[in-house]
Design a protein around this motif. Structure first.
Motif, mmCIF file in Angstrom:
data_model
loop_
_atom_site.group_PDB
_atom_site.id
_atom_site.type_symbol
_atom_site.label_atom_id
_atom_site.label_comp_id
_atom_site.label_asym_id
_atom_site.label_seq_id
_atom_site.Cartn_x
_atom_site.Cartn_y
_atom_site.Cartn_z
ATOM 1 N N ALA A 59 -1.711 10.490 20.751
ATOM 2 C CA ALA A 59 -1.270 9.135 20.677
ATOM 3 C C ALA A 59 -1.781 7.983 21.335
ATOM 4 C CB ALA A 59 0.211 9.071 20.452
ATOM 5 N N GLY A 60 -2.548 7.237 20.835
ATOM 6 C CA GLY A 60 -3.099 5.806 21.740
ATOM 7 C C GLY A 60 -4.252 6.235 22.309
ATOM 8 N N ALA A 61 -4.909 7.450 22.079
ATOM 9 C CA ALA A 61 -6.331 7.479 22.513
ATOM 10 C C ALA A 61 -7.321 7.376 21.301
ATOM 11 C CB ALA A 61 -6.471 9.030 23.108
ATOM 12 N N ALA A 62 -8.441 6.758 21.445
ATOM 13 C CA ALA A 62 -9.527 6.939 20.590
ATOM 14 C C ALA A 62 -10.233 8.088 20.098
ATOM 15 C CB ALA A 62 -10.532 5.768 21.257
ATOM 16 N N PRO A 63 -10.039 8.455 18.815
ATOM 17 C CA PRO A 63 -10.616 9.648 18.408
ATOM 18 C C PRO A 63 -12.018 9.763 18.704
ATOM 19 C CG PRO A 63 -10.098 8.389 16.423
ATOM 20 C CD PRO A 63 -9.507 7.611 17.649
ATOM 21 N N ALA A 64 -12.471 10.956 18.938
ATOM 22 C CA ALA A 64 -14.088 11.060 19.040
ATOM 23 C C ALA A 64 -14.433 11.479 17.595
ATOM 24 C CB ALA A 64 -14.176 12.491 19.978
ATOM 25 N N VAL A 65 -15.831 11.177 17.549
ATOM 26 C CA VAL A 65 -16.296 11.368 16.000
ATOM 27 C C VAL A 65 -17.863 11.942 16.211
ATOM 28 C CG1 VAL A 65 -14.924 9.141 15.035
ATOM 29 C CG2 VAL A 65 -17.408 8.860 16.175
ATOM 30 N N HIS A 66 -18.190 12.468 15.013
ATOM 31 C CA HIS A 66 -19.843 12.987 15.033
ATOM 32 C C HIS A 66 -20.208 12.430 13.688
ATOM 33 C CE1 HIS A 66 -19.184 16.061 18.216
ATOM 34 N NE2 HIS A 66 -17.952 16.000 17.805
ATOM 35 N N ARG A 67 -21.304 11.724 13.787
ATOM 36 C CA ARG A 67 -21.591 10.956 12.603
ATOM 37 C C ARG A 67 -23.154 11.198 12.332
ATOM 38 N NH1 ARG A 67 -21.155 5.317 10.667
ATOM 39 N NH2 ARG A 67 -22.949 4.847 9.741
ATOM 40 N N VAL A 68 -23.476 11.439 11.045
ATOM 41 C CA VAL A 68 -24.792 11.812 10.543
ATOM 42 C C VAL A 68 -25.176 10.896 9.724
ATOM 43 C CG1 VAL A 68 -26.095 13.597 9.266
ATOM 44 C CG2 VAL A 68 -24.243 14.259 10.952
ATOM 45 N N ASP A 69 -26.390 10.318 9.749
ATOM 46 C CA ASP A 69 -27.001 9.142 8.898
ATOM 47 C C ASP A 69 -28.012 9.872 7.948
ATOM 48 O OD1 ASP A 69 -25.633 6.813 10.110
ATOM 49 O OD2 ASP A 69 -26.424 7.576 11.848
ATOM 50 N N GLY A 70 -28.549 8.934 7.004
ATOM 51 C CA GLY A 70 -29.539 9.118 6.198
ATOM 52 C C GLY A 70 -29.215 10.323 5.275
ATOM 53 N N LEU A 71 -28.094 10.410 4.551
ATOM 54 C CA LEU A 71 -27.668 11.354 3.631
ATOM 55 C C LEU A 71 -27.609 10.778 2.157
ATOM 56 C CD1 LEU A 71 -24.515 12.615 5.654
ATOM 57 C CD2 LEU A 71 -26.931 13.764 5.437
ATOM 58 N N SER A 72 -27.365 11.433 1.252
ATOM 59 C CA SER A 72 -27.291 11.144 -0.105
ATOM 60 C C SER A 72 -25.849 10.658 -0.392
ATOM 61 C CB SER A 72 -27.548 12.545 -1.233
ATOM 62 O OG SER A 72 -26.865 12.258 -2.462
ATOM 63 N N ARG A 73 -25.842 9.423 -0.940
ATOM 64 C CA ARG A 73 -24.319 9.118 -1.023
ATOM 65 C C ARG A 73 -23.395 9.741 -1.893
ATOM 66 N NH1 ARG A 73 -23.466 3.299 -0.167
ATOM 67 N NH2 ARG A 73 -25.548 2.599 0.812
ATOM 68 N N ALA A 74 -23.998 10.447 -3.064
ATOM 69 C CA ALA A 74 -23.267 11.312 -3.819
ATOM 70 C C ALA A 74 -22.733 12.650 -3.143
ATOM 71 C CB ALA A 74 -23.867 11.724 -4.910
ATOM 72 N N ALA A 75 -23.628 13.373 -2.161
ATOM 73 C CA ALA A 75 -23.311 14.432 -1.460
ATOM 74 C C ALA A 75 -22.419 14.163 -0.447
ATOM 75 C CB ALA A 75 -24.712 14.801 -1.135
ATOM 76 N N VAL A 76 -22.341 12.981 0.142
ATOM 77 C CA VAL A 76 -21.409 12.635 1.187
ATOM 78 C C VAL A 76 -20.085 12.538 0.439
ATOM 79 C CG1 VAL A 76 -20.546 10.651 2.724
ATOM 80 C CG2 VAL A 76 -23.083 11.025 2.598
ATOM 81 N N GLU A 96 -0.164 13.397 15.793
ATOM 82 C CA GLU A 96 -1.410 14.091 16.353
ATOM 83 C C GLU A 96 -1.561 14.023 17.859
ATOM 84 O OE1 GLU A 96 -3.922 13.647 12.003
ATOM 85 O OE2 GLU A 96 -4.409 12.966 13.723
ATOM 86 N N THR A 97 -1.230 15.070 18.420
ATOM 87 C CA THR A 97 -1.043 14.993 19.965
ATOM 88 C C THR A 97 -2.375 15.708 20.608
ATOM 89 O OG1 THR A 97 0.355 16.615 20.039
ATOM 90 C CG2 THR A 97 1.218 14.401 20.065
ATOM 91 N N ALA A 98 -2.919 16.651 19.570
ATOM 92 C CA ALA A 98 -3.673 17.792 20.239
ATOM 93 C C ALA A 98 -5.027 16.817 20.321
ATOM 94 C CB ALA A 98 -4.032 19.190 19.104
ATOM 95 N N ASP A 99 -5.908 17.225 21.331
ATOM 96 C CA ASP A 99 -7.080 16.679 21.585
ATOM 97 C C ASP A 99 -8.293 17.381 20.909
ATOM 98 O OD1 ASP A 99 -9.540 15.217 22.322
ATOM 99 O OD2 ASP A 99 -9.261 15.563 24.442
ATOM 100 N N GLY A 100 -8.935 17.018 19.506
ATOM 101 C CA GLY A 100 -9.815 18.074 18.920
ATOM 102 C C GLY A 100 -10.949 18.350 19.579
ATOM 103 N N SER A 101 -11.398 17.332 20.548
ATOM 104 C CA SER A 101 -12.625 17.664 21.291
ATOM 105 C C SER A 101 -12.652 18.879 22.136
ATOM 106 C CB SER A 101 -12.862 16.199 22.308
ATOM 107 O OG SER A 101 -13.187 15.196 21.896
ATOM 108 N N ALA A 102 -11.423 19.231 22.565
ATOM 109 C CA ALA A 102 -11.203 20.433 23.500
ATOM 110 C C ALA A 102 -11.360 21.768 22.602
ATOM 111 C CB ALA A 102 -9.669 20.569 23.887
ATOM 112 N N LEU A 103 -11.350 21.514 21.611
ATOM 113 C CA LEU A 103 -11.622 22.788 20.464
ATOM 114 C C LEU A 103 -13.089 22.934 20.069
ATOM 115 C CD1 LEU A 103 -8.270 22.429 18.246
ATOM 116 C CD2 LEU A 103 -8.845 23.529 20.264
ATOM 117 N N VAL A 104 -13.808 21.847 20.270
ATOM 118 C CA VAL A 104 -15.330 21.899 19.928
ATOM 119 C C VAL A 104 -16.183 22.607 20.954
ATOM 120 C CG1 VAL A 104 -17.078 20.327 19.179
ATOM 121 C CG2 VAL A 104 -14.814 19.554 18.572
#
Length: 289
Positions: A59-76, A96-104
């Motif tokens: 809570a209060g922390a900015a979530p980490a993200v993974h982004r992929v560009d250049g894809l088909s809109r329909a497939a996305v 949601e208190t768990a840090d997902g980054s720690a599981l990656v």
């Protein structure tokens, strides 16, 4: 909850690939593979031709993200809907208190180093292609400039000359080691590797141990179960079998003779080619015609 429904594999710009695998997602890029379990995913966001994997965060922390560009809109859209539907249920009141980054987990995708045998095979194939190309080009050029018989001579004789020259050069490097290393190197005993021999027992692979305790393999022509070998003090992988003076001398004479024969054939072909380009065989062509 595993992803059991058909989910498209997303292939984006820069060679990025995002796919579902088991109970998670796998994001592969040029040199890194990222594995994201579903427990670490908060949601999948479809943003036009891009997809964003947003991870859980305290809570209060900015979530980490993974982004992929250049894809088909329909497939996305299909990918996001399917993965979001497969995410594990979470109690909203608990937050949601768990840090997902720690599981990656992240793994570097590095190519295995090229072995010495692979390097020699690659160089040998490159040499064969180069010889074939040079031979054909010169044979055609000489055949057009002078007579077909001269072009045929180049086509037949040049590979022989280059083979003798190259083999002689490699042989000279070997005989140099056979003379130099027993005098200036470190002499140890190499033992025949079990099962590594030809059917006549005349050659085989041997193993020796350098002063650093590292086992190293070498190839030698010997029927003995163990042989004396000498390696370079600063380059322990450079090694030669210790042979008699008579054998070293005989091999040196043979290698030098082959090398000089190859050079003579190469010089003959060079002279033939230059003469064809200078028109020295025009009279022959006129007489033959």
């Amino acid at each position: 909850m595993s992803l059991t429904s058909p989910i498209p594999v997303l292939r984006g710009s820069g060679g990025a690939v995002l796919k579902s695998e088991g109970d998670g997602l796998v994001l592969s890029r040029a040199d890194v593979e990222t594995r994201i379990p579903l427990q670490a995913v908060r949601r999948i966001r479809a943003e036009g031709s891009a997809v964003v994997v947003e991870l859980t965060a305290p809570a209060g922390a900015a979530p980490a993200v993974h982004r992929v560009d250049g894809l088909s809109r329909a497939a996305v859209t299909v990918f996001a809907d399917a993965v979001n539907a497969a995410l594990p249920e979470r109690a909203e009141e608990a937050g949601e208190t768990a840090d997902g980054s720690a599981l990656v987990t992240v793994r570097a995708l590095t190519e295995p180093p090229e072995s010495e045998q692979d390097r020699r095979t690659r160089v040998f194939r490159l040499w064969l292609k180069t010889v074939a190309l040079v031979t054909v080009v010169l044979a055609v050029a000489v055949g057009i400039t002078a007579q077909a018989v001269f072009g045929l001579s180049v086509l037949v004789v040049l590979p022989v000359g280059l083979a003798l020259t190259t083999g002689g050069y490699m042989g000279l490097k070997i005989v140099w080691k056979q003379w130099y290393l027993p005098r200036k190197g470190i002499t140890v005993v190499a033992v025949r590797r079990e099962g590594a021999t030809d059917k006549f027992g005349g050659t085989g692979n041997f193993v020796y141990v350098d002063l650093h305790g590292q086992s190293r393999a070498m190839y030698a022509q010997s029927r003995a179960e163990d042989i004396p070998v000498a390696y370079h003090p600063e380059r322990p992988g450079t090694v030669a079998a210790c042979q008699s003076w008579l054998r070293n001398s005989a091999e040196t004479v043979l290698i030098v003779a082959l090398f000089l024969l190859g050079l003579a054939i190469d010089a003959l072909i060079v002279g033939l080619t230059v003469g064809a380009f200078l028109g020295l065989y025009d009279d022959y062509a006129y007489t033959a015609g």
